[in-house]
Each structure stands twice: as structure tokens, then as C-alpha cells.
Design a protein around this motif. Sequence first.
Motif, PDB file in Angstrom:
ATOM      1  N   TRP A   1      -4.127  60.650   5.619  1.00  3.68           N
ATOM      2  CA  TRP A   1      -3.788  61.712   6.552  1.00  3.68           C
ATOM      3  C   TRP A   1      -4.652  62.939   6.273  1.00  3.68           C
ATOM      4  O   TRP A   1      -4.831  63.331   5.128  1.00  3.68           O
ATOM      5  CB  TRP A   1      -2.316  62.099   6.429  1.00  3.68           C
ATOM      6  CG  TRP A   1      -1.872  63.105   7.443  1.00  3.68           C
ATOM      7  CD1 TRP A   1      -1.809  64.456   7.281  1.00  3.68           C
ATOM      8  CD2 TRP A   1      -1.429  62.851   8.778  1.00  3.68           C
ATOM      9  NE1 TRP A   1      -1.359  65.061   8.427  1.00  3.68           N
ATOM     10  CE2 TRP A   1      -1.110  64.091   9.369  1.00  3.68           C
ATOM     11  CE3 TRP A   1      -1.278  61.686   9.527  1.00  3.68           C
ATOM     12  CZ2 TRP A   1      -0.650  64.204  10.682  1.00  3.68           C
ATOM     13  CZ3 TRP A   1      -0.810  61.800  10.835  1.00  3.68           C
ATOM     14  CH2 TRP A   1      -0.503  63.046  11.400  1.00  3.68           C
ATOM     15  N   GLY A   2      -5.175  63.522   7.322  1.00  4.39           N
ATOM     16  CA  GLY A   2      -5.904  64.771   7.183  1.00  4.39           C
ATOM     17  C   GLY A   2      -7.347  64.595   6.753  1.00  4.39           C
ATOM     18  O   GLY A   2      -7.837  63.484   6.544  1.00  4.39           O
ATOM     19  N   GLU A   3      -8.016  65.709   6.622  1.00  8.26           N
ATOM     20  CA  GLU A   3      -9.426  65.722   6.276  1.00  8.26           C
ATOM     21  C   GLU A   3      -9.647  65.319   4.815  1.00  8.26           C
ATOM     22  O   GLU A   3      -8.783  65.520   3.967  1.00  8.26           O
ATOM     23  CB  GLU A   3     -10.013  67.119   6.503  1.00  8.26           C
ATOM     24  CG  GLU A   3      -9.978  67.578   7.949  1.00  8.26           C
ATOM     25  CD  GLU A   3     -10.901  66.754   8.836  1.00  8.26           C
ATOM     26  OE1 GLU A   3     -11.918  66.243   8.323  1.00  8.26           O
ATOM     27  OE2 GLU A   3     -10.599  66.625  10.040  1.00  8.26           O
ATOM     28  N   PRO A   4     -10.809  64.748   4.513  1.00 12.63           N
ATOM     29  CA  PRO A   4     -11.088  64.355   3.123  1.00 12.63           C
ATOM     30  C   PRO A   4     -11.211  65.572   2.217  1.00 12.63           C
ATOM     31  O   PRO A   4     -11.568  66.666   2.670  1.00 12.63           O
ATOM     32  CB  PRO A   4     -12.423  63.613   3.241  1.00 12.63           C
ATOM     33  CG  PRO A   4     -13.056  64.127   4.502  1.00 12.63           C
ATOM     34  CD  PRO A   4     -11.924  64.429   5.435  1.00 12.63           C
ATOM     35  N   ASP A   5     -10.903  65.371   0.949  1.00 11.96           N
ATOM     36  CA  ASP A   5     -11.042  66.462  -0.017  1.00 11.96           C
ATOM     37  C   ASP A   5     -12.499  66.895  -0.146  1.00 11.96           C
ATOM     38  O   ASP A   5     -12.792  68.072  -0.375  1.00 11.96           O
ATOM     39  CB  ASP A   5     -10.505  66.028  -1.388  1.00 11.96           C
ATOM     40  CG  ASP A   5      -8.998  65.816  -1.377  1.00 11.96           C
ATOM     41  OD1 ASP A   5      -8.315  66.436  -0.546  1.00 11.96           O
ATOM     42  OD2 ASP A   5      -8.507  65.020  -2.200  1.00 11.96           O
TER      43      ASP A   5
ATOM     44  N   ILE B   1     -14.456  44.036   3.525  1.00 17.05           N
ATOM     45  CA  ILE B   1     -14.746  45.424   3.934  1.00 17.05           C
ATOM     46  C   ILE B   1     -14.194  46.404   2.891  1.00 17.05           C
ATOM     47  O   ILE B   1     -13.398  47.282   3.231  1.00 17.05           O
ATOM     48  CB  ILE B   1     -14.165  45.740   5.327  1.00 17.05           C
ATOM     49  CG1 ILE B   1     -12.662  45.378   5.389  1.00 17.05           C
ATOM     50  CG2 ILE B   1     -14.932  45.013   6.422  1.00 17.05           C
ATOM     51  CD1 ILE B   1     -11.936  45.960   6.593  1.00 17.05           C
ATOM     52  N   PRO B   2     -14.578  46.282   1.624  1.00 19.92           N
ATOM     53  CA  PRO B   2     -14.010  47.174   0.612  1.00 19.92           C
ATOM     54  C   PRO B   2     -14.303  48.629   0.938  1.00 19.92           C
ATOM     55  O   PRO B   2     -15.398  48.992   1.347  1.00 19.92           O
ATOM     56  CB  PRO B   2     -14.713  46.732  -0.678  1.00 19.92           C
ATOM     57  CG  PRO B   2     -15.983  46.084  -0.221  1.00 19.92           C
ATOM     58  CD  PRO B   2     -15.637  45.422   1.074  1.00 19.92           C
ATOM     59  N   GLY B   3     -13.280  49.450   0.768  1.00 20.77           N
ATOM     60  CA  GLY B   3     -13.421  50.865   1.082  1.00 20.77           C
ATOM     61  C   GLY B   3     -13.436  51.734  -0.165  1.00 20.77           C
ATOM     62  O   GLY B   3     -12.932  51.347  -1.219  1.00 20.77           O
ATOM     63  N   THR B   4     -14.011  52.904  -0.043  1.00 16.61           N
ATOM     64  CA  THR B   4     -14.068  53.872  -1.125  1.00 16.61           C
ATOM     65  C   THR B   4     -14.460  55.220  -0.541  1.00 16.61           C
ATOM     66  O   THR B   4     -15.048  55.281   0.546  1.00 16.61           O
ATOM     67  CB  THR B   4     -15.087  53.460  -2.209  1.00 16.61           C
ATOM     68  OG1 THR B   4     -15.142  54.471  -3.227  1.00 16.61           O
ATOM     69  CG2 THR B   4     -16.482  53.283  -1.626  1.00 16.61           C
ATOM     70  N   SER B   5     -14.147  56.268  -1.257  1.00 19.46           N
ATOM     71  CA  SER B   5     -14.583  57.606  -0.836  1.00 19.46           C
ATOM     72  C   SER B   5     -15.716  58.121  -1.717  1.00 19.46           C
ATOM     73  O   SER B   5     -16.105  59.285  -1.616  1.00 19.46           O
ATOM     74  CB  SER B   5     -13.401  58.587  -0.896  1.00 19.46           C
ATOM     75  OG  SER B   5     -12.875  58.652  -2.219  1.00 19.46           O
TER      76      SER B   5
END
Length: 289
Positions: free
Chosen positions: A31-35, A260-264
Motif C-alpha cells: 500500500w502506498g508509495e515506496p520508501d 516472477i520473483p519480486g524485490t525492491s
Amino acid sequence: MTITIAQNSAHPLTVNRLGYGTMRLTGPEIWGEPDNRPEALEVLKTAVAEGVNFLDTADYYGEDVTNRLITEALHPYPNGLVICTKVGATRKPDKSWVVFNSPENLRTSIDNNLRTLKQDQIQLVHFRIMPHSEVPFDESLGAMFEMQREGKIQHVGLSNVSREELEAGLKMGPIATVENMYGYGQRTTLKTPHGENRGGEEVLDLCEQHGIPLIPYFSLVNSLPKATAKIAELAQKHNASEAQINIAWLLHKSPWILPIPGTSSVAHLRENLKAADIRLSQEDMEYLG
């Protein structure tokens, strides 16, 4: 390694067999914008620069955060990039997940995705099946096929689907892909009140029979007994991370699996992509089981 989506259609999509899921780019609780917005944008740019040409998103990530990040980072989109989105759910201001799957709801979601992604047609859309739905499955999926005929959607897929629902969907029209929870340590999802499992293990053989790519989500979750220990042992043997071995297992499990591994994190993204270079032996795969 590549995989072809909708291989028997007039417009097949061939993509590299390690995609990227964008869900982790949002703020806490999806939820919301990324840090760290600059890094989120850099993750997307790096993924494409490193050869990723399949992105998974949804307008209820954020909400609309991942779609807007994709557009900001990558539009105008490079040739060959496939952006897959999902419909069937939405979010409330209290961050809850709610069913949004009537024909009118689905049309609203598709139009919103077209607008935020700046596309005239979405190449692949998964209809995500949510619990406690009051709308019959065939009514919702029928609306998806109707929008496909209108040209808003190129290919229709299913997400969080049981084997019975996939069989029913195949009788209604061409199902291009399936996106279910699946990984070495997460073979099935919890049963619904009706006793249905909605994991990858239940549908993989059916996907293989019909040439349907299975796109696993939450693939790095380890919930099976001894899963972590075996993965850790193989990671040490191959001088790799445990996440890399999890991804490599999926790539070796079936040629019809598109992880489709995800990461930030840009660093973790590059690490995940290197999993495609790991070669697990038959002995390794038998040991993992």
C-alpha cells in the motif's frame, strides 16, 4: 531460456523465462508509495536492461502505485516488453482486500489499467479468483472474454484458480496463462471452505498438457518441513543464495513455469536473475523431491 504465451493463437508472446513481479515496489502492506522511489524506478529499468521482458502488476498494488512506476520508468515501452496485470479485486482505504469481479467491476479495472499503463490494449490480464465471491465464475470470466473480443485485452489468464475452475475456463475460451501460489516450499495453498486447493501443484500437469505457462507467485516462501534445510544445503553446494536455489528449482521443475520473483532492491534483483545460470543436476532435483 524463453517461453511462449498463447502459442496457438494468432498473436503469441515469447518472453524470457525469468520475469519480474512488481508487488514489492509498493509501501508496507502492499500500500502506498515506496520508501525509496528512486530505487524502485531503478529496479524496473535494471530489470529490462538485464533482459527481463515480462512484468507482473495490478492496479490494486498500492493502489495504482506499481502501474504508475512502470509507466514513469519505462514508457514508451521497448519492443517485446509484456506487461501482465490482474483484475478481480480492489482495495479499501483501510488497506483491506475486497472482491471486485462483477462484469461492471472488471470493465472498470481494465479501463483503469489501460489509462495508468498508457496502453490501448493490455497484452495479458489475469482474472484473479477471490474467496467469498457472489458473482458466478462463468459470469466474470465471460466478461473477460467479451473485453478480449472488443480488443481491450489481448490474452486472458486465470489466477488463484482451482483445477476444476481451470477445466471450466478452458471450455469457455483460450486460457493463456495461470498464476497460482507455488514454489519449492509452498506447493499448495490452503483449502477453501469448499475443499478446493488453489496452488501450483494441483494445476501444473493440466497447464503442461495444454501448453499454458504457470506463473508462480510467493515462490520464495518456505513452509514445507525440511524445505529450508535442503535448500540451504544445495545453496552451499552451488555457491548460491537460498533464493537463487528456489528460483532454479522452479526453472528445472518444468519448462512451462515462468517465475516472477519480486524485490525492491537492485542488488537482490541482479542476484535473482543469476539463478537462471544455475544448473541443478538430476541428483539435486531428486534430493529436493
